[in-house]
Write an enzyme that holds these catalytic residues in place. Structure first.
Site, mmCIF file in Angstrom:
data_model
loop_
_atom_site.group_PDB
_atom_site.id
_atom_site.type_symbol
_atom_site.label_atom_id
_atom_site.label_comp_id
_atom_site.label_asym_id
_atom_site.label_seq_id
_atom_site.Cartn_x
_atom_site.Cartn_y
_atom_site.Cartn_z
ATOM 1 N N GLY A 33 1.151 -1.403 0.142
ATOM 2 C CA GLY A 33 -0.443 0.335 -0.096
ATOM 3 C C GLY A 33 1.278 1.293 -0.099
ATOM 4 O O GLY A 33 2.103 1.185 0.625
ATOM 5 N N GLY A 85 0.430 5.595 0.225
ATOM 6 C CA GLY A 85 -0.531 7.517 1.315
ATOM 7 C C GLY A 85 0.620 8.280 1.208
ATOM 8 O O GLY A 85 1.462 8.050 0.059
ATOM 9 N N GLY A 86 0.301 9.040 1.242
ATOM 10 C CA GLY A 86 0.932 10.473 0.730
ATOM 11 C C GLY A 86 2.487 10.879 1.607
ATOM 12 O O GLY A 86 3.021 11.683 1.398
ATOM 13 N N VAL A 97 4.797 1.051 1.496
ATOM 14 C CA VAL A 97 4.447 -0.328 2.150
ATOM 15 C C VAL A 97 5.035 -1.177 1.003
ATOM 16 O O VAL A 97 3.796 -1.476 -0.091
ATOM 17 C CB VAL A 97 4.005 -1.119 2.823
ATOM 18 C CG1 VAL A 97 4.764 -1.733 4.096
ATOM 19 C CG2 VAL A 97 3.506 1.270 4.011
ATOM 20 N N LYS A 151 8.733 -0.101 5.555
ATOM 21 C CA LYS A 151 8.723 1.120 4.580
ATOM 22 C C LYS A 151 9.526 2.348 3.972
ATOM 23 O O LYS A 151 9.685 2.254 4.732
ATOM 24 C CB LYS A 151 6.909 1.616 5.878
ATOM 25 C CG LYS A 151 6.465 3.364 5.525
ATOM 26 C CD LYS A 151 5.566 3.420 6.525
ATOM 27 C CE LYS A 151 4.306 4.315 5.404
ATOM 28 N NZ LYS A 151 3.340 4.848 6.138
ATOM 29 N N ASP A 191 -0.416 10.231 14.238
ATOM 30 C CA ASP A 191 -1.153 9.916 12.872
ATOM 31 C C ASP A 191 -2.359 8.076 13.449
ATOM 32 O O ASP A 191 -2.191 7.763 12.690
ATOM 33 C CB ASP A 191 -0.277 9.157 11.923
ATOM 34 C CG ASP A 191 -1.616 9.655 10.508
ATOM 35 O OD1 ASP A 191 -2.435 10.306 10.121
ATOM 36 O OD2 ASP A 191 -0.732 8.926 9.609
#
Length: 305
Positions: free
Chosen positions: A17, A19-20, A24, A38, A130
């Protein structure tokens, strides 16, 4: 960033996956077992890389069953990376999309466990920054584990300098959204925002666009949980609302304190449920007894006639 074949000494097996802030990968450790890696998407300069490594190694010292372990730290082509335990399972974010809101008892059980892990990190001086459903993984045993420690603090400083926002606005504490100093109570807010989503199926603030969400986080109250979940115990709704207070001083004092509040609520709710079951059973017994007595009385009158 295209998928590399290796990162450090690890063979990349596929992407899990992105994200911003990072991507990962599933990878294979030289010893043969699988790990998650990551990688920060944006290269960091030398000062930020050094700071990243210091703080990431500090995170590697965390040892708690509700935290995904940091196994290794490195830099690949200027991009820092963390090597983490590979957790087989799905995130709470995926579960919410698939199944919707959770039952209050289960939601509180999960978040009390996560809060204990967060409290352990806070005791070591480490914030998460987060906390959200997508960062809570449910492993094969059904236990929750919190991931993504080790990247947030350094990346936040780097992104702030470049005018970007770190974190997920809908779960972000107001002081963090405002660029102010944050402490452990920002994570208490994140725990409460995540619990809010588990109870009603959506984050505390829903709006079209990041700026609109940030404005709501800073200035608006979240929609009352009991409007979204009719019948929700007011005591539990009150715990969540205190977590989401704009002023940090009005929130539960710590993640540990929040875990105790959630445990206490579950205990009271279960005791109340047992009393309700017992009363219902007693009511049914009394109705049965009245029915038997009525039948005996009728039989007696018939015999007398």
């Amino acid at each position: 960033m295209s998928q590399p074949s290796t990162i450090g000494n690890y063979a990349v097996l596929g992407e899990l996956g992105r994200g911003g802030m990072g991507v990962v990968y599933r990878a294979r450790h030289p010893a043969g077992h699988e790990v998650a890696i990551k990688v920060v998407l944006d290269p960091l300069d030398a000062d930020y890389r050094a700071r990243f490594e210091r703080e990431a190694w500090a995170c590697a010292q965390l040892a708690h069953p509700r935290l995904v372990r940091v196994l290794d730290v490195g830099v690949e082509r200027g991009r820092p990376f963390l090597v983490l335990d590979f957790v087989r399972g799905s995130s709470l974010g995926e579960r919410l999309k698939r199944e919707g809101a959770l039952e209050p008892d289960l939601a509180c059980e999960i978040m009390a466990e996560v809060a204990r892990g967060v409290a352990h990190a806070h005791a070591q001086g480490i914030l998460h920054r987060d906390i959200k459903p997508a960062n809570v993984l449910i492993n094969e045993r059904g236990d929750p584990v919190l991931t993504d420690f080790g990247l947030a603090h350094v990346a936040e400083s780097h992104l702030t300098r470049t005018g970007q926002v770190l974190g997920t606005p809908a779960y972000m504490a107001p002081e963090q959204a405002d660029g102010a100093h944050v402490d452990a109570r920002a994570d208490v807010y994140g725990l409460g925002a995540t619990l809010y989503a588990l109870l009603c199926g959506q984050p505390p603030f829903v709006a079209s666009g990041v700026l609109a969400i940030l404005n709501a986080v800073l200035h608006d109250p979240p929609r009352p949980l009991r409007e979204l979940v009719p019948g929700l115990d007011p005591a539990l709704a009150g715990v969540v609302e205190r977590c989401l207070a704009k002023e940090p001083a009005q929130r539960p004092a710590s993640a540990e304190a929040l875990s105790h509040e959630l445990d206490a609520w579950r205990s009271r709710a279960r005791s109340s449920g047992r009393r309700g079951t017992a009363l219902a059973g007693l009511g049914a017994l009394l109705l049965l007894l009245a029915s038997v007595l009525g039948a005996l009385s009728l039989a007696t009158r018939q015999e007398e006639q």
